[in-house]
Scaffold this active site. Structure first.
Site, short mmCIF file in Angstrom:
data_model
loop_
_atom_site.label_atom_id
_atom_site.label_comp_id
_atom_site.label_asym_id
_atom_site.label_seq_id
_atom_site.Cartn_x
_atom_site.Cartn_y
_atom_site.Cartn_z
N HIS A 165 -9.55 1.34 5.01
CA HIS A 165 -8.27 1.52 5.71
C HIS A 165 -8.48 2.47 6.89
O HIS A 165 -9.25 3.43 6.80
CB HIS A 165 -7.23 2.08 4.74
CG HIS A 165 -5.84 2.01 5.30
ND1 HIS A 165 -5.39 2.92 6.24
CD2 HIS A 165 -4.83 1.13 5.10
CE1 HIS A 165 -4.14 2.60 6.57
NE2 HIS A 165 -3.78 1.52 5.89
N GLU B 285 -5.28 -4.67 10.70
CA GLU B 285 -4.27 -3.64 10.86
C GLU B 285 -4.54 -2.87 12.15
O GLU B 285 -5.32 -1.91 12.15
CB GLU B 285 -4.31 -2.66 9.68
CG GLU B 285 -4.01 -3.29 8.34
CD GLU B 285 -3.44 -2.27 7.35
OE1 GLU B 285 -2.40 -2.55 6.78
OE2 GLU B 285 -4.03 -1.18 7.19
N GLU C 14 -6.79 4.83 7.97
CA GLU C 14 -6.54 6.24 7.65
C GLU C 14 -7.76 6.86 6.98
O GLU C 14 -8.06 8.04 7.17
CB GLU C 14 -5.28 6.36 6.76
CG GLU C 14 -4.02 6.10 7.59
CD GLU C 14 -2.87 5.49 6.80
OE1 GLU C 14 -2.89 5.50 5.56
OE2 GLU C 14 -1.93 4.99 7.46
N SER D 22 3.51 -1.89 10.41
CA SER D 22 4.96 -1.95 10.62
C SER D 22 5.57 -3.31 10.23
O SER D 22 6.49 -3.78 10.91
CB SER D 22 5.31 -1.58 12.06
OG SER D 22 4.93 -0.25 12.32
N ASN E 263 0.87 -1.18 0.00
CA ASN E 263 0.00 0.00 0.00
C ASN E 263 0.90 1.23 0.00
O ASN E 263 1.50 1.56 1.03
CB ASN E 263 -0.90 -0.03 1.25
CG ASN E 263 -1.74 1.22 1.38
OD1 ASN E 263 -1.79 2.05 0.46
ND2 ASN E 263 -2.42 1.37 2.51
N TRP E 264 1.00 1.86 -1.15
CA TRP E 264 1.93 3.00 -1.27
C TRP E 264 1.36 4.27 -0.65
O TRP E 264 2.05 5.29 -0.57
CB TRP E 264 2.28 3.25 -2.75
CG TRP E 264 3.02 2.13 -3.41
CD1 TRP E 264 3.37 0.93 -2.84
CD2 TRP E 264 3.52 2.09 -4.75
NE1 TRP E 264 4.04 0.15 -3.75
CE2 TRP E 264 4.15 0.84 -4.94
CE3 TRP E 264 3.48 2.97 -5.82
CZ2 TRP E 264 4.74 0.46 -6.14
CZ3 TRP E 264 4.07 2.60 -7.02
CH2 TRP E 264 4.70 1.36 -7.18
N LYS E 265 0.09 4.24 -0.29
CA LYS E 265 -0.56 5.42 0.32
C LYS E 265 -0.37 6.64 -0.58
O LYS E 265 -0.29 6.50 -1.79
CB LYS E 265 -0.06 5.64 1.75
CG LYS E 265 -0.19 4.35 2.58
CD LYS E 265 0.02 4.54 4.05
CE LYS E 265 -0.14 3.20 4.77
NZ LYS E 265 -0.03 3.31 6.22
N GLY F 245 2.92 -1.10 4.30
CA GLY F 245 2.95 0.32 3.98
C GLY F 245 4.37 0.78 3.69
O GLY F 245 4.91 0.53 2.61
N GLY F 246 4.99 1.43 4.67
CA GLY F 246 6.32 2.03 4.51
C GLY F 246 7.34 1.14 3.80
O GLY F 246 8.02 1.59 2.87
N GLY G 71 2.65 2.44 10.87
CA GLY G 71 3.63 3.52 10.73
C GLY G 71 4.34 3.89 12.03
O GLY G 71 4.96 4.95 12.12
P1 13P Z 1 3.05 0.55 7.70
O1 13P Z 1 3.57 -0.76 7.12
O2 13P Z 1 3.79 1.74 7.19
O3 13P Z 1 2.95 0.47 9.18
O4 13P Z 1 1.56 0.71 7.14
C1 13P Z 1 0.68 -0.34 7.24
C2 13P Z 1 -0.53 -0.03 6.46
O5 13P Z 1 -1.28 0.87 6.83
C3 13P Z 1 -0.79 -0.78 5.24
O6 13P Z 1 -2.05 -0.56 4.76
#
Ligand code: 13P
Length: 252
Positions: A97, A169, A99, A215, A9-11, A236-237, A175
């Protein structure tokens, strides 16, 4: 046996040029054999979907979007429909998600509508659920996640459910570098399977994929993915770093 799946997930990161560069590096690093064991999905921002699809369309890597609207079309300025992401080559879509729930006021009800719209367009929804740190500390984390699962599946038939993927999640792990322990994560995945078993059947509960997100990195992924109820990750990251992301895929 459930096949493992790793989704990146590149956000809201990477413009078109940066997206192409990352995609090319991931393609270079992955050997064809890996796809027999693990499915890989890239979820870039909307603006990069077309270009990333052009690069991956002759590979086994699949494309996903990060959201859709639950209406077919119309006067919804700034929104993107299921048909639009389908036409650009998406097979998957991340829905609900945390977020989006936190910053854009998505609710279980809108997530449910979006799941139905995605399924109507033969898109596979990756439905995110998870509790906040306050909810975990007050001991209501299982109830919170159970409610999210139950509400998001309102009026979804057993046949439809087979095409849905869940991602657990925990909000406190996203994050932050504070990954859930493999035991904590597996225990919630087990809980989600039990909820699905009670709503549908044991067969479906055992078929459905549940990913872990929060994470995930190349150091903790193998332990997480070796848990019996963890079927891969929503990353994510670390999905923005070609070396980390490919190592995570290899560890699955
Ligand atoms: P991180 O891997 O950066 O913690 O993000 C997880 C995430 O929200 C994937 O959708």
């Amino acid at each position: 046996m459930r096949k493992k799946l790793i989704a990146g997930n590149w956000k809201m990161n990477l413009n078109i040029e940066q997206s192409e560069k990352l995609t090319s590096l991931i393609l270079e690093k992955l050997n064809e054999d890996i796809f027999n064991k693990t499915d890989v999905v890239l979820c870039p921002p909307f603006t990069s979907l077309f270009n990333v699809h052009t690069l991956i369309k002759n590979s086994k890597i699949k494309l996903g979007a990060q959201n859709i609207h639950y209406k077919d079309e119309g006067a919804y300025t700034g929104e993107i429909s299921a048909s639009m992401i389908k036409s650009v080559g998406c097979e998957f879509v991340i829905l609900g998600h945390s977020e989006r729930r936190q910053y854009f006021y998505e609710t279980d009800e809108t997530v449910n509508l979006k799941i139905k719209k995605a399924l109507e367009f033969s898109l596979i929804p990756i439905v995110c659920v998870g509790e906040t740190i306050t909810e975990r500390e007050s001991g209501i984390h299982e109830t919170v996640v159970e409610n999210q699962v139950v509400n998001s599946l309102k009026d979804i038939s057993p046949d439809q459910l087979k095409n849905i993927i869940f991602a657990y999640e925990p909000v406190w792990a996203i994050g932050t570098g504070h990954t859930a322990t493999p035991i904590q994560a597996n225990s919630m995945h087990r809980k989600i399977r039990t909820v699905i078993e009670n709503l549908y059947s044991n067969d479906i509960a055992n078929t459905i994929k549940i990913l872990y997100g929060g994470s995930v990195n190349e150091k903790n992924s193998a332990d997480l993915f070796s848990q019996p109820d963890i079927d891969g990750g929503l990353v994510g990251g670390a999905s923005l770093k070609p070396d980390s992301f490919t190592e995570i895929i290899l560890s699955a």
